[in-house]
Design a protein around this motif. Structure first.
Motif, PDB file in Angstrom:
ATOM      1  N   PHE A  22       4.548   8.473 -50.096  1.00 46.01           N
ATOM      2  CA  PHE A  22       4.701   7.235 -50.857  1.00 46.01           C
ATOM      3  C   PHE A  22       3.336   6.727 -51.323  1.00 46.01           C
ATOM      4  O   PHE A  22       3.164   6.352 -52.476  1.00 46.01           O
ATOM      5  CB  PHE A  22       5.407   6.176 -49.997  1.00 46.01           C
ATOM      6  N   SER A  25       2.090   8.786 -54.134  1.00 43.63           N
ATOM      7  CA  SER A  25       2.781   8.470 -55.392  1.00 43.63           C
ATOM      8  C   SER A  25       2.207   7.210 -56.023  1.00 43.63           C
ATOM      9  O   SER A  25       2.040   7.139 -57.239  1.00 43.63           O
ATOM     10  CB  SER A  25       4.290   8.324 -55.173  1.00 43.63           C
ATOM     11  N   LEU A  41       8.227  10.258 -55.195  1.00 47.77           N
ATOM     12  CA  LEU A  41       9.104   9.106 -54.984  1.00 47.77           C
ATOM     13  C   LEU A  41      10.541   9.551 -54.721  1.00 47.77           C
ATOM     14  O   LEU A  41      11.231   8.977 -53.875  1.00 47.77           O
ATOM     15  CB  LEU A  41       9.053   8.168 -56.188  1.00 47.77           C
ATOM     16  N   VAL A  44      10.689  10.769 -51.144  1.00 56.03           N
ATOM     17  CA  VAL A  44      10.646   9.621 -50.236  1.00 56.03           C
ATOM     18  C   VAL A  44      12.000   8.925 -50.228  1.00 56.03           C
ATOM     19  O   VAL A  44      12.536   8.586 -49.165  1.00 56.03           O
ATOM     20  CB  VAL A  44       9.522   8.636 -50.643  1.00 56.03           C
ATOM     21  N   LEU A  45      12.582   8.743 -51.403  1.00 55.41           N
ATOM     22  CA  LEU A  45      13.891   8.081 -51.509  1.00 55.41           C
ATOM     23  C   LEU A  45      14.960   8.864 -50.748  1.00 55.41           C
ATOM     24  O   LEU A  45      15.765   8.269 -50.020  1.00 55.41           O
ATOM     25  CB  LEU A  45      14.284   7.911 -52.974  1.00 55.41           C
ATOM     26  N   GLU A  48      14.351   8.284 -46.988  1.00 56.17           N
ATOM     27  CA  GLU A  48      14.671   6.921 -46.564  1.00 56.17           C
ATOM     28  C   GLU A  48      16.178   6.655 -46.617  1.00 56.17           C
ATOM     29  O   GLU A  48      16.722   5.996 -45.730  1.00 56.17           O
ATOM     30  CB  GLU A  48      13.935   5.905 -47.438  1.00 56.17           C
ATOM     31  N   ARG A  58      14.013  -0.483 -47.491  1.00 52.32           N
ATOM     32  CA  ARG A  58      13.016   0.552 -47.809  1.00 52.32           C
ATOM     33  C   ARG A  58      13.448   1.440 -48.971  1.00 52.32           C
ATOM     34  O   ARG A  58      12.695   1.603 -49.934  1.00 52.32           O
ATOM     35  CB  ARG A  58      12.691   1.373 -46.574  1.00 52.32           C
ATOM     36  N   PRO A  59      14.635   2.055 -48.914  1.00 56.19           N
ATOM     37  CA  PRO A  59      15.011   2.868 -50.072  1.00 56.19           C
ATOM     38  C   PRO A  59      15.190   2.030 -51.349  1.00 56.19           C
ATOM     39  O   PRO A  59      14.924   2.519 -52.445  1.00 56.19           O
ATOM     40  CB  PRO A  59      16.316   3.551 -49.658  1.00 56.19           C
ATOM     41  N   THR A  62      11.802   1.640 -52.803  1.00 57.08           N
ATOM     42  CA  THR A  62      11.389   2.912 -53.392  1.00 57.08           C
ATOM     43  C   THR A  62      12.108   3.146 -54.714  1.00 57.08           C
ATOM     44  O   THR A  62      11.505   3.638 -55.672  1.00 57.08           O
ATOM     45  CB  THR A  62      11.630   4.069 -52.405  1.00 57.08           C
ATOM     46  N   ARG A  63      13.392   2.793 -54.780  1.00 52.51           N
ATOM     47  CA  ARG A  63      14.122   2.933 -56.052  1.00 52.51           C
ATOM     48  C   ARG A  63      13.488   2.075 -57.134  1.00 52.51           C
ATOM     49  O   ARG A  63      13.428   2.463 -58.300  1.00 52.51           O
ATOM     50  CB  ARG A  63      15.593   2.546 -55.888  1.00 52.51           C
ATOM     51  N   GLU A  65      10.302   1.293 -57.313  1.00 57.45           N
ATOM     52  CA  GLU A  65       9.086   2.017 -57.722  1.00 57.45           C
ATOM     53  C   GLU A  65       9.440   3.213 -58.607  1.00 57.45           C
ATOM     54  O   GLU A  65       8.750   3.493 -59.587  1.00 57.45           O
ATOM     55  CB  GLU A  65       8.312   2.488 -56.487  1.00 57.45           C
TER      56      GLU A  65
END
Length: 188
Positions: A22, A25, A41, A44-45, A48, A58-59, A62-63, A65
């Motif tokens: 993360f 990224s 990303l 990571v998604l 998570e 958290r996810p 990330t979504r 981002e």
């Protein structure tokens, strides 16, 4: 950073590898290297979502981002799909007036405006203003502009040429120019 991710994965410390991925990224995005940031990303998604569930904070962060990265890469439609999903999940889990929900709604409204979908942008901007007003304590009693007037102003600004960027406008000034409706104070 890549060496850190590889070392974490080799040691079986998946969570540490994800955190490193993360951070990589984010640094890639800051450097304008969005095509390199996107697969990180997405990885990571996936991690998570598997660990925390799709509607965990958290996810969802990330979504957000990922959506921003997709916009930078020119995938506006894909970014809006991500933002719509984030908004729906935040509304379900946090409620319509939570700060994270309002931020997700604002991001989506900005994307709609950038895509010239001004009707949907106006509806979302109005919902942000109403959500913010709903979070104020009962003893706060100062006037707000009506959300419709604010959306009129935002829509007008979104239609201005790029050379207009950076100018400061007030609602009063826009009202004097006849761009927004006459004064109407928002009442709860």
């Amino acid at each position: 950073y890549e060496a850190v991710v590889e070392a974490c994965e080799a040691a079986g410390a998946e969570a540490n590898a994800v955190v490193a991925g993360f951070k990589i990224s984010l640094s890639r995005r800051r450097l304008g290297r969005h095509a390199e940031a996107r697969p990180l990303l997405e990885a990571v998604l996936a991690f998570e979502t598997g660990r925390y569930g799709a509607e965990h904070k958290r996810p969802l962060a990330t979504r957000g981002e990922l959506a921003s990265c997709m916009k930078q890469m020119g995938d506006a439609e894909g970014a809006m799909r991500e933002e719509e999903a984030v908004l729906a999940a935040r509304t379900r889990t946090l409620g319509p007036t939570h700060a994270d929900t309002l931020r997700a709604r604002q991001n989506l409204a900005n994307s709609y405006a950038n895509a010239s979908d001004l009707d949907r942008a106006a509806r979302e901007y109005e919902a942000v203003a109403e959500g913010f007003a709903a979070t104020l304590p009962d003893d706060v009693n100062f006037p707000f502009e009506d959300p419709v007037i604010m959306s009129d102003a935002v829509l007008w600004m979104s239609e201005q040429p790029m050379e207009y960027t950076g100018r400061i406008e007030t609602i009063t000034g826009l009202r004097e120019k006849g761009i927004v409706r006459p004064e109407f104070l928002y009442q709860r």
